[in-house]
Structure formats: C-alpha cells, structure tokens
Scaffold this active site. Structure first.
Site, PDB file in Angstrom:
ATOM      1  N   LEU A   1     -42.419 -13.107 114.229  1.00  0.00           N
ATOM      2  CA  LEU A   1     -43.111 -14.551 113.897  1.00  0.00           C
ATOM      3  C   LEU A   1     -42.112 -15.602 114.183  1.00  0.00           C
ATOM      4  O   LEU A   1     -41.083 -15.537 114.123  1.00  0.00           O
ATOM      5  CB  LEU A   1     -43.567 -14.674 112.598  1.00  0.00           C
ATOM      6  CG  LEU A   1     -43.787 -16.095 112.074  1.00  0.00           C
ATOM      7  CD1 LEU A   1     -45.386 -16.585 112.715  1.00  0.00           C
ATOM      8  CD2 LEU A   1     -43.737 -16.318 110.796  1.00  0.00           C
TER       9      LEU A   1
ATOM     10  N   ARG B   1     -47.403 -37.555  96.708  1.00  0.00           N
ATOM     11  CA  ARG B   1     -48.492 -37.918  95.932  1.00  0.00           C
ATOM     12  C   ARG B   1     -48.711 -36.699  94.630  1.00  0.00           C
ATOM     13  O   ARG B   1     -49.067 -37.020  93.489  1.00  0.00           O
ATOM     14  CB  ARG B   1     -49.869 -37.824  96.479  1.00  0.00           C
ATOM     15  CG  ARG B   1     -50.293 -39.180  97.210  1.00  0.00           C
ATOM     16  CD  ARG B   1     -51.319 -39.065  98.183  1.00  0.00           C
ATOM     17  NE  ARG B   1     -50.852 -38.665  99.480  1.00  0.00           N
ATOM     18  CZ  ARG B   1     -51.499 -38.219 100.243  1.00  0.00           C
ATOM     19  NH1 ARG B   1     -52.735 -38.141 100.383  1.00  0.00           N
ATOM     20  NH2 ARG B   1     -50.835 -37.537 101.555  1.00  0.00           N
ATOM     21  N   TRP B   2     -48.231 -35.387  95.069  1.00  0.00           N
ATOM     22  CA  TRP B   2     -48.354 -34.343  94.218  1.00  0.00           C
ATOM     23  C   TRP B   2     -47.341 -34.777  93.105  1.00  0.00           C
ATOM     24  O   TRP B   2     -47.488 -34.492  92.184  1.00  0.00           O
ATOM     25  CB  TRP B   2     -47.832 -33.241  95.019  1.00  0.00           C
ATOM     26  CG  TRP B   2     -47.894 -31.865  94.148  1.00  0.00           C
ATOM     27  CD1 TRP B   2     -49.101 -30.994  94.159  1.00  0.00           C
ATOM     28  CD2 TRP B   2     -46.647 -31.426  93.461  1.00  0.00           C
ATOM     29  NE1 TRP B   2     -48.905 -29.827  93.216  1.00  0.00           N
ATOM     30  CE2 TRP B   2     -47.402 -30.076  93.011  1.00  0.00           C
ATOM     31  CE3 TRP B   2     -45.812 -31.540  93.257  1.00  0.00           C
ATOM     32  CZ2 TRP B   2     -46.570 -29.188  92.115  1.00  0.00           C
ATOM     33  CZ3 TRP B   2     -45.015 -30.731  92.559  1.00  0.00           C
ATOM     34  CH2 TRP B   2     -45.364 -29.607  91.957  1.00  0.00           C
TER      35      TRP B   2
ATOM     36  N   ASP C   1     -48.400 -32.327 104.672  1.00  0.00           N
ATOM     37  CA  ASP C   1     -48.492 -33.724 103.731  1.00  0.00           C
ATOM     38  C   ASP C   1     -48.877 -33.875 102.482  1.00  0.00           C
ATOM     39  O   ASP C   1     -49.915 -32.776 101.966  1.00  0.00           O
ATOM     40  CB  ASP C   1     -49.249 -34.581 104.579  1.00  0.00           C
ATOM     41  CG  ASP C   1     -49.272 -36.194 104.585  1.00  0.00           C
ATOM     42  OD1 ASP C   1     -48.165 -36.550 103.988  1.00  0.00           O
ATOM     43  OD2 ASP C   1     -50.072 -36.788 104.676  1.00  0.00           O
TER      44      ASP C   1
ATOM     45  N   HIS D   1     -41.253 -32.882  97.525  1.00  0.00           N
ATOM     46  CA  HIS D   1     -40.716 -32.184  98.613  1.00  0.00           C
ATOM     47  C   HIS D   1     -40.094 -30.722  98.267  1.00  0.00           C
ATOM     48  O   HIS D   1     -40.402 -29.917  98.716  1.00  0.00           O
ATOM     49  CB  HIS D   1     -39.551 -33.141  99.183  1.00  0.00           C
ATOM     50  CG  HIS D   1     -40.063 -34.400  99.582  1.00  0.00           C
ATOM     51  ND1 HIS D   1     -41.232 -34.493 100.264  1.00  0.00           N
ATOM     52  CD2 HIS D   1     -39.647 -35.695  99.788  1.00  0.00           C
ATOM     53  CE1 HIS D   1     -41.456 -35.779 100.651  1.00  0.00           C
ATOM     54  NE2 HIS D   1     -40.347 -36.370 100.224  1.00  0.00           N
TER      55      HIS D   1
HETATM   56  C1  IPE Z   1     -46.762 -36.697 108.653  1.00  0.00           C
HETATM   57  O1  IPE Z   1     -46.913 -37.040 107.444  1.00  0.00           O
HETATM   58  C2  IPE Z   1     -45.236 -36.151 108.798  1.00  0.00           C
HETATM   59  C3  IPE Z   1     -44.961 -35.089 108.362  1.00  0.00           C
HETATM   60  C4  IPE Z   1     -45.772 -34.315 107.476  1.00  0.00           C
HETATM   61  C5  IPE Z   1     -43.569 -34.575 108.329  1.00  0.00           C
HETATM   62  P1  IPE Z   1     -46.733 -38.817 107.034  1.00  0.00           P
HETATM   63  O2  IPE Z   1     -46.927 -38.917 105.518  1.00  0.00           O
HETATM   64  O3  IPE Z   1     -45.318 -39.342 107.452  1.00  0.00           O
HETATM   65  O4  IPE Z   1     -47.812 -39.312 107.853  1.00  0.00           O
HETATM   66  P2  IPE Z   1     -48.761 -40.746 107.822  1.00  0.00           P
HETATM   67  O5  IPE Z   1     -47.399 -41.845 107.410  1.00  0.00           O
HETATM   68  O6  IPE Z   1     -49.337 -40.637 106.402  1.00  0.00           O
HETATM   69  O7  IPE Z   1     -49.325 -41.018 108.949  1.00  0.00           O
HETATM   70  C1  IPE Z   2     -45.061 -34.858 103.362  1.00  0.00           C
HETATM   71  O1  IPE Z   2     -45.534 -35.635 102.302  1.00  0.00           O
HETATM   72  C2  IPE Z   2     -43.661 -34.791 103.887  1.00  0.00           C
HETATM   73  C3  IPE Z   2     -42.882 -35.589 104.665  1.00  0.00           C
HETATM   74  C4  IPE Z   2     -43.236 -36.618 105.504  1.00  0.00           C
HETATM   75  C5  IPE Z   2     -41.471 -35.488 104.773  1.00  0.00           C
HETATM   76  P1  IPE Z   2     -45.446 -37.053 101.973  1.00  0.00           P
HETATM   77  O2  IPE Z   2     -43.859 -37.386 101.587  1.00  0.00           O
HETATM   78  O3  IPE Z   2     -45.862 -37.759 103.152  1.00  0.00           O
HETATM   79  O4  IPE Z   2     -46.191 -37.139 100.792  1.00  0.00           O
HETATM   80  P2  IPE Z   2     -47.232 -38.305 100.703  1.00  0.00           P
HETATM   81  O5  IPE Z   2     -48.206 -38.407 101.793  1.00  0.00           O
HETATM   82  O6  IPE Z   2     -46.754 -39.653 100.312  1.00  0.00           O
HETATM   83  O7  IPE Z   2     -48.062 -37.700  99.288  1.00  0.00           O
HETATM   84 MG    MG Z   3     -47.571 -38.632 103.710  1.00  0.00          MG
END
Ligand code: IPE
Ligand code: IPE
Ligand code: MG
Length: 262
Positions: free
Chosen positions: A143, A36-37, A32, A49
């Site tokens: 793995l 934000r990054w 996750d 991503h």
């Molecule tokens: C969880 O992250 C799902 C993945 C990393 C694939 P999200 O960004 O979707 O989770 P919430 O919405 O913060 O709970």
């Molecule tokens: C996790 O990063 C990747 C996926 C859920 C696909 P996010 O896209 O949730 O990134 P944040 O949490 O908004 O920073």
């Molecule tokens: Mg997220």
C-alpha cells in the site's frame, strides 16, 4: 530540491491482481471534523486531532484488507498554518509522535509511507523523521500511503510549473513541447494512478485546496461523519456508493449488452 515532496521508488503493487474491479485503486481522503468532535465532548481541538489518529489506523487497515493500492490523506493544508499557534504546535507534536508510534507496524504491513507538501515549512526534527520514515519503507509495495502535510493543490501546480521553468532555463526542456503530460510528470503523486474515489468527512462539501489537478475525474463522496468516528462500516458505505457509479470520463454511457450491435 527542498520545496518538493519526498519521492521514492515506484511501488510494484500486487494488490491489483486480487481486488474486484469495483474497488478503487487509489483513495484520497480529507480528514475533517476533529475540532467539532472534540467540542461536542467539551474538549480542546487537539483532543480531536489525537482521536483522529485512531481513524487513520483503521483506514490504513481497511485499505490493506481491501487490496487498495494507494491511500492519500489530507492531514494539514497550506492554509492550516493560519490556525492559532497552540493548535498548529499541537498538530506538529502529534505528527512527530504518530510517526514514531506507527512506523514499525506500517513497515511490517509493507506500507510505503511518503509525506507530500511544502516540507521546507517544517522543523528540522520533523523533516528528518519524515525522510527517515519514507526511506525505511521505500521498497514496500502493498500500500502506498501518502500523507499530505503543508500541502495545497495550488502549491502543487505552482511547484510543477516552477520545475518546468527551471528546466527550460537550463536548456533541458523545449517550452513548445510542454503539455498536460509534461506538467503531470512534475506534480506530486505522478507515479500513481489518479484517485478513483475522494472522501470528505465532517459535512463540508468542498475540496479545500486538496489535489486540484489529480481530482479531475475522481468520484466525490461526502459524509457528515466526523473524522474520529470514521471506521470500516463508514468506509464500506463509501465504497458501495463508488461501486454504483458509472465513470464515463467524457465518453458516452456504456451500452447495455444486446443480441445485435446497432
Ligand atoms: C481541510 O480541512 C484540510 C484538512 C483536512 C487537512 P479544513 O478544516 O482546513 O477546511 P475548511 O477550512 O473547512 O475549508
Ligand atoms: C481536520 O479537522 C484536521 C485538520 C484540518 C488539521 P478540523 O481541525 O478542521 O476540525 P473541524 O472542521 O474544525 O471540526
Ligand atoms: Mg475543518
């Protein structure tokens, strides 16, 4: 059955023989913080991503070095379909390109790749690529890499329950015999030991519908590091923390060695 995950042969891991006991056998990660990054760099979320792919590579290499037997990554949740279509489309394209780009190296490193989740939600093209990658690497035993896509812990439990209901209807399963073991046998990843260590990057302290059933006794580790910044040093911190944990599984603490038994 179209709705279930691709299942391939059980790995014959040789990692177990070499690693110290404080190393997790199975590591599960919620990757996750990509959005934000990217935002911190004034870039679109898809930029984050794409940057996350490098961290996936570093993590796979780390697991290979450490002799970890299984790595399960949360790449796209059941709920992530609700994101704006532009972001979902960019993610689908990234998955496709990532498979093409990484598969040779993964195969060379004896990684067995599987995609876990409601794969029927994906395009024919993407599904075919996922099946081909799983098939090509099915006999690899160094793995087990499980990529959870269109995956939800609730979906997993529901699909397992549906399979049991179907078997009952077909007369091949006695419903009074159903217990935790029977249900577990129908869950995704049933051929692997449950995760020993769960890591979530990006600062949130939640499971977000990841492996609900399989995480029952997993050690949880949360870090504020955003997923694209994840590297071997960060993973070392997580594993060092894990090595200090006492896993009790509901039992009493292990007594300190004494001269006489009490
Ligand atoms: C969880 O992250 C799902 C993945 C990393 C694939 P999200 O960004 O979707 O989770 P919430 O919405 O913060 O709970
Ligand atoms: C996790 O990063 C990747 C996926 C859920 C696909 P996010 O896209 O949730 O990134 P944040 O949490 O908004 O920073
Ligand atoms: Mg997220």
């Amino acid at each position: 059955m179209g709705m279930t995950a691709i299942t391939t042969r059980k790995p014959r891991s040789r990692a177990a023989a070499t690693k110290p006991p404080s190393t997790p056998r199975h590591l599960a990660i919620v990757m996750d913080g990509n959005g934000r990054w990217a935002r911190r760099r004034a870039q679109p979320r898809s930029f984050g991503h794409r940057a996350g792919q490098k961290a996936v590579r570093a993590t796979v290499e780390y697991c290979l070095r450490q002799g970890i037997e299984a790595l399960t990554l949360f790449a796209f949740s059941s709920e992530n379909w609700q994101r704006p279509s532009g972001e979902v489309g960019a993610l689908m394209e990234l998955f496709l390109k990532a498979i093409d780009k990484e598969i040779d190296e993964l195969h060379k490193n004896e990684v067995r790749v599987r995609f876990i989740g409601n794969l029927s939600a994906f395009s024919e093209t993407l599904r075919a690529r996922m099946y081909a990658a799983a098939l090509r690497t099915a006999d690899n035993a160094r793995l087990a890499l499980n990529v959870c896509v269109s995956y939800g812990g609730r979906w997993d439990i529901a699909q397992a329950a549906r399979q049991l209901a179907e078997a009952t209807l077909a007369g091949t399963l006695d419903p009074t015999s159903i217990d935790e073991k029977t249900l577990n046998g129908r869950m995704c990843l049933a051929d692997l030991p449950p995760p020993d260590l769960f890591i979530r990057t990006g600062g949130e302290r939640r499971i977000s519908n990841f492996l609900l059933w399989q995480l029952a006794y997993t050690e949880l580790y949360f870090t504020d590091t955003l997923w694209p910044d994840m590297d071997a040093t960060e993973l070392d911190f997580a594993l060092a923390d894990y090595a200090r944990r006492e896993r009790r599984f509901g039992c009493v603490p292990t007594p300190l060695p004494t001269a006489r038994a009490s």
